[in-house]
Design an enzyme around this catalytic site. Structure first.
Site, PDB file in Angstrom:
ATOM      1  N   LYS A  16      -7.551  28.942  31.777  1.00 12.14           N
ATOM      2  CA  LYS A  16      -6.679  28.707  30.628  1.00 12.14           C
ATOM      3  C   LYS A  16      -6.066  30.005  30.113  1.00 12.14           C
ATOM      4  O   LYS A  16      -4.940  30.011  29.648  1.00 12.14           O
ATOM      5  CB  LYS A  16      -7.469  28.024  29.502  1.00 12.14           C
ATOM      6  CG  LYS A  16      -7.911  26.617  29.856  1.00 12.14           C
ATOM      7  CD  LYS A  16      -8.612  25.948  28.700  1.00 12.14           C
ATOM      8  CE  LYS A  16      -9.942  26.578  28.329  1.00 12.14           C
ATOM      9  NZ  LYS A  16     -10.973  26.514  29.391  1.00 12.14           N
ATOM     10  N   GLY A  17      -6.835  31.103  30.215  1.00 13.09           N
ATOM     11  CA  GLY A  17      -6.341  32.395  29.723  1.00 13.09           C
ATOM     12  C   GLY A  17      -5.012  32.733  30.373  1.00 13.09           C
ATOM     13  O   GLY A  17      -4.045  33.082  29.699  1.00 13.09           O
ATOM     14  N   GLN A 224     -13.219  26.262  26.264  1.00 15.16           N
ATOM     15  CA  GLN A 224     -14.159  25.387  27.009  1.00 15.16           C
ATOM     16  C   GLN A 224     -13.359  24.259  27.690  1.00 15.16           C
ATOM     17  O   GLN A 224     -12.211  24.465  28.018  1.00 15.16           O
ATOM     18  CB  GLN A 224     -15.255  24.835  26.097  1.00 15.16           C
ATOM     19  CG  GLN A 224     -16.256  25.887  25.627  1.00 15.16           C
ATOM     20  CD  GLN A 224     -15.822  26.630  24.386  1.00 15.16           C
ATOM     21  OE1 GLN A 224     -15.344  26.053  23.438  1.00 15.16           O
ATOM     22  NE2 GLN A 224     -15.987  27.933  24.378  1.00 15.16           N
ATOM     23  N   ARG A 303     -22.802  35.171  33.826  1.00 17.63           N
ATOM     24  CA  ARG A 303     -23.606  34.283  34.664  1.00 17.63           C
ATOM     25  C   ARG A 303     -22.767  33.741  35.821  1.00 17.63           C
ATOM     26  O   ARG A 303     -21.586  33.426  35.635  1.00 17.63           O
ATOM     27  CB  ARG A 303     -24.102  33.079  33.838  1.00 17.63           C
ATOM     28  CG  ARG A 303     -25.124  33.438  32.792  1.00 17.63           C
ATOM     29  CD  ARG A 303     -25.542  32.204  31.994  1.00 17.63           C
ATOM     30  NE  ARG A 303     -24.447  31.671  31.174  1.00 17.63           N
ATOM     31  CZ  ARG A 303     -24.558  30.581  30.436  1.00 17.63           C
ATOM     32  NH1 ARG A 303     -25.674  29.884  30.427  1.00 17.63           N
ATOM     33  NH2 ARG A 303     -23.551  30.172  29.694  1.00 17.63           N
TER      34      ARG A 303
HETATM   35  P1  IMP Z   1     -22.497  27.117  23.691  1.00 16.45           P
HETATM   36  O1  IMP Z   1     -21.052  26.790  23.542  1.00 16.45           O
HETATM   37  O2  IMP Z   1     -22.786  28.579  23.706  1.00 16.45           O
HETATM   38  O3  IMP Z   1     -23.352  26.369  22.717  1.00 16.45           O
HETATM   39  O4  IMP Z   1     -22.971  26.575  25.144  1.00 16.45           O
HETATM   40  C1  IMP Z   1     -23.039  25.193  25.451  1.00 16.45           C
HETATM   41  C2  IMP Z   1     -22.594  24.929  26.880  1.00 16.45           C
HETATM   42  O5  IMP Z   1     -21.212  25.196  27.016  1.00 16.45           O
HETATM   43  C3  IMP Z   1     -23.278  25.809  27.928  1.00 16.45           C
HETATM   44  O6  IMP Z   1     -23.437  25.068  29.101  1.00 16.45           O
HETATM   45  C4  IMP Z   1     -22.277  26.924  28.149  1.00 16.45           C
HETATM   46  O7  IMP Z   1     -22.433  27.517  29.425  1.00 16.45           O
HETATM   47  C5  IMP Z   1     -20.983  26.148  28.034  1.00 16.45           C
HETATM   48  N1  IMP Z   1     -19.862  26.995  27.624  1.00 16.45           N
HETATM   49  C6  IMP Z   1     -19.617  27.482  26.395  1.00 16.45           C
HETATM   50  N2  IMP Z   1     -18.472  28.192  26.381  1.00 16.45           N
HETATM   51  C7  IMP Z   1     -17.977  28.122  27.628  1.00 16.45           C
HETATM   52  C8  IMP Z   1     -16.792  28.624  28.229  1.00 16.45           C
HETATM   53  O8  IMP Z   1     -15.938  29.271  27.607  1.00 16.45           O
HETATM   54  N3  IMP Z   1     -16.633  28.340  29.545  1.00 16.45           N
HETATM   55  C9  IMP Z   1     -17.518  27.587  30.241  1.00 16.45           C
HETATM   56  N4  IMP Z   1     -18.635  27.094  29.724  1.00 16.45           N
HETATM   57  C10 IMP Z   1     -18.861  27.356  28.422  1.00 16.45           C
END
Ligand code: IMP
Length: 428
Positions: A16-17, A224, A303
């Site tokens: 998306k960036g 996301q 990761r």
């Molecule tokens: P949180 O948003 O940090 O609470 O993470 C919840 C879930 O969303 C986890 O599986 C993260 O790896 C995933 N996640 C959060 N932000 C991103 C992103 O920008 N890209 C991909 N996965 C994300």
């Protein structure tokens, strides 16, 4: 109303960036509406690489205005680090960056609890980014959150922090058996942030309304992806905000009639970072090849991302949830060297063929993908500038994706550079 929403139509990290950077040129304002510094949007400009976690990627385009809407959760330290990074690169945010007073602020207890909660789970961890996103949205919904408009008012900040920190310290000490946070230290630090944030804070709902009345073009920048949406994603393996199109309205105070185009960003394959089902996951050798070629490592946490075949079931689901009007297919070039490609067209769940995404993450994890096979094009697409010049097998792969998802492809990306972007004229 000529506004566009850019949505991740898979599990995030779709590219998306880059798309926002490309689309920003044709828009006047770029607006983030959900998420926080869990996002990581990578943009390459010549030899420079920028990774933005909070500030909309449109900031890299001269003259564009950027907004962090009410739906965003803001870690002030992360925000100021980004502002400093941009300043060092000669990019000023003055009079170009605006923050909603209604946006919620991330405090140290949020990221502490995020980490401790994850670490205390034996299994069923979410694999969060540990940025405090879930706990901050939790407080918002529980009506104990502290917002930007509170942060910039020292008296209000003091009162609210006093109330909330008492409960948070109980949680930290009694449940997680760690040291409490000091009120005076936290207050001092955040009062300082408030002073620094004040010049950016406005009522962004009115600001955006005024812009729309002046016929300015707005690009809503999703973070996301739809399958990580708290309502529509693979719950509980999701983030805590609405990453699908509805989030753009709720997270900015804009009405639905402002939106004309809804662009769904997909990779030409599928990736996922964090826990949760990924039915089309590659076998290990192929995962390594695509991970390396596609540089599939998280922009926020570093990761490695799990990689798999294009899953048309989840992409079709995203098309429905978001009412997508166009697809942007990213990273097609990563598949250049593969002799055979697969597209998942359905699943077998306990022996039964299904074409729809199950509501339960457990069921999705039990799904066996049903694939159709496509011959690879085995030649580089990285320098292709026009859709017609793509190898015919690449075009047939793209046509199939478009037909299965039910959305026309408007853009194909064949590399991280702005130049490596192919615009498709209503090609199905
Ligand atoms: P949180 O948003 O940090 O609470 O993470 C919840 C879930 O969303 C986890 O599986 C993260 O790896 C995933 N996640 C959060 N932000 C991103 C992103 O920008 N890209 C991909 N996965 C994300």
């Amino acid at each position: 109303m000529p506004s566009t929403v850019l949505i991740g139509a898979q599990w995030g990290d779709e590219g998306k960036g880059k798309m926002i950077d490309v689309l920003a040129e044709r828009n006047d304002l770029i607006v983030r509406f959900q998420g926080g510094n869990n996002a990581g949007h990578t943009i390459r400009l010549g030899d420079s690489k920028f990774v933005l976690h909070l500030i909309p990627s449109g900031i890299l385009r001269r003259g564009k205005k950027c907004v962090l809407g009410n739906g965003v959760v803001i870690n002030p330290e992360a925000l100021f680090n980004e502002i400093d990074m941009l300043k060092k690169a000669g990019i000023s945010v003055k009079n170009r960056l605006f923050v909603s007073g209604q946006a919620h602020i991330i405090f140290p207890y949020h990221y502490l609890i995020d980490r401790l909660r994850e670490e205390s789970k034996k299994n069923e961890t979410i694999g969060t980014t540990k940025r405090g996103i879930g706990p901050a949205y939790g407080d918002k919904v529980s009506r104990v959150g502290i917002r930007a408009c509170d942060l910039i008012d020292p008296k209000r900040l003091k009162l609210k922090l006093q109330q909330v920190l008492k409960e948070k310290n109980d949680i930290l000490t009694k449940i997680y058996k760690v040291k409490p946070l000091s009120f005076s230290k936290t207050y001092k630090q955040y009062a300082k942030y408030g002073k620094k944030l004040k010049p950016y804070v406005i009522h962004t709902t009115y600001y955006l309304d005024e812009a729309l009345r002046k016929k300015k073009k707005i690009l809503f920048e999703g973070a996301q992806g739809t399958l990580l949406d708290v309502d529509h994603g693979t719950y509980p393996f999701v983030t805590s905000s609405n990453a699908s199109v509805g989030g753009a309205l709720i997270g900015t105070g804009t009405g639905p009639r402002a939106i004309q185009k809804i662009v769904g960003c997909v990779k030409a394959y599928t990736t996922r970072v964090g826990e949760g089902p990924l039915p089309t996951a590659f076998p290990p050798y192929l995962a390594r090849v695509v991970q390396t070629r596609g540089e599939e490592f998280g922009a926020t946490t570093g990761r490695p991302r799990r990689c798999g075949w294009f899953d048309a079931v989840i992409a079709r689901y995203s098309a429905i949830v978001n009412d997508l009007t166009m697809l942007a297919v990213m990273k097609l070039d990563v598949l250049d060297g593969l002799s055979e490609l697969r597209i998942c067209t359905g699943y077998r769940l306990r022996g039964k063929l299904i074409k729809k995404m199950p509501a339960q993450a457990d069921d999705l994890a039990a799904c066996k993908p049903v694939y159709e096979r496509h011959k690879g094009w085995m030649t580089s697409t990285a320098n292709v500038k026009k859709y017609e010049e793509l190898p015919s097998r690449a075009k047939s792969y793209l046509r199939r994706i478009s037909a299965l998802v039910g959305v026309p492809i408007g853009v194909v990306s064949v590399g991280s550079d702005r130049e490596q972007t192919i615009f498709v004229n209503a090609k199905k």
